[in-house]
Enzyme design. Structure first.
Site, PDB file in Angstrom:
ATOM      1  N   ALA A 162       0.001  -3.573  51.473  1.00 10.61           N
ATOM      2  CA  ALA A 162      -0.345  -4.228  50.208  1.00 10.61           C
ATOM      3  C   ALA A 162       0.807  -5.083  49.696  1.00 10.61           C
ATOM      4  CB  ALA A 162      -0.741  -3.181  49.164  1.00 10.61           C
ATOM      5  N   ASP A 163       2.027  -4.546  49.750  1.00 12.38           N
ATOM      6  CA  ASP A 163       3.187  -5.304  49.278  1.00 12.38           C
ATOM      7  C   ASP A 163       3.389  -6.580  50.086  1.00 12.38           C
ATOM      8  OD1 ASP A 163       3.937  -3.636  47.198  1.00 12.38           O
ATOM      9  OD2 ASP A 163       5.410  -2.528  48.371  1.00 12.38           O
ATOM     10  N   LYS A 164       3.283  -6.475  51.391  1.00 16.20           N
ATOM     11  CA  LYS A 164       3.530  -7.649  52.227  1.00 16.20           C
ATOM     12  C   LYS A 164       2.402  -8.675  52.116  1.00 16.20           C
ATOM     13  CE  LYS A 164       6.766  -5.468  55.340  1.00 16.20           C
ATOM     14  NZ  LYS A 164       7.035  -5.001  56.704  1.00 16.20           N
TER      15      LYS A 164
END
Length: 174
Positions: A162-164
């Protein structure tokens, strides 16, 4: 010459999403200045460590210069303004309200830095019923069902999906 040579980015973000967005811009040639609190980005202490500190932190923050600024003080906020005077992009991944607490309101940014593209990464957007909730990759993986979709027992994907993904969209948006 790399495609973003001559572009100046100020990244005031920690952990993964904001720094990964800054990394992509730095790898494309942008001059990226990472603004950290006086004690440093908390992500410095995560994961494997060696004599130079956090290995993962260094990988996500390569090709950047770092400066420590205390944004909770008037001199620190003035120093951030000086960093932004000749910046093209600002990347933050603060929860809604944090920028405003630092005096970095939308009106201030538009008036003082009309050239600035401000990329604001947050877990649930800047407005809405969940906007003030903290969010990390693991929370998003659980909330959207990724963890449950991995088999009989829910598991977290170990690579910050999700962060990337948010970082890729942030870098492309900039």
């Amino acid at each position: 010459m790399r495609p973003l040579a001559g572009v100046r980015v100020v990244e005031s973000a920690n952990y993964v999403s904001g720094p990964f967005a800054g990394l992509m811009l730095a790898d494309l040639g942008a001059d990226v200045v990472k603004v950290e609190p006086p004690k440093g980005d908390p992500y410095r202490a995560f994961g494997p460590q060696d004599a130079d500190g956090g290995v993962i932190f260094r990988a996500v923050n390569r090709n950047k210069r770092s400066v420590a600024i205390d944004l909770t003080t008037d001199p620190g906020r003035a120093e951030l303004d000086e960093q932004l005077d000749d910046a093209d992009v600002l990347i933050t991944n603060w929860r809604p309200g944090v920028a405003e607490a630092f005096g970095l309101t939308a009106d201030h940014v538009r008036a003082r830095f009309p050239q600035l593209v401000w990329v604001r990464i947050s877990g649930y957007g800047q407005t809405g019923p969940m906007s003030d909730l903290p969010s990390f990759d693991s929370i998003v993986q659980a909330r959207v069902g990724t963890s449950a979709a991995m088999g009989e027992q829910p598991i977290l994907l170990p690579f910050y999906l999700a962060d990337k993904t948010a970082a890729m969209f942030a870098a492309q948006s900039a």
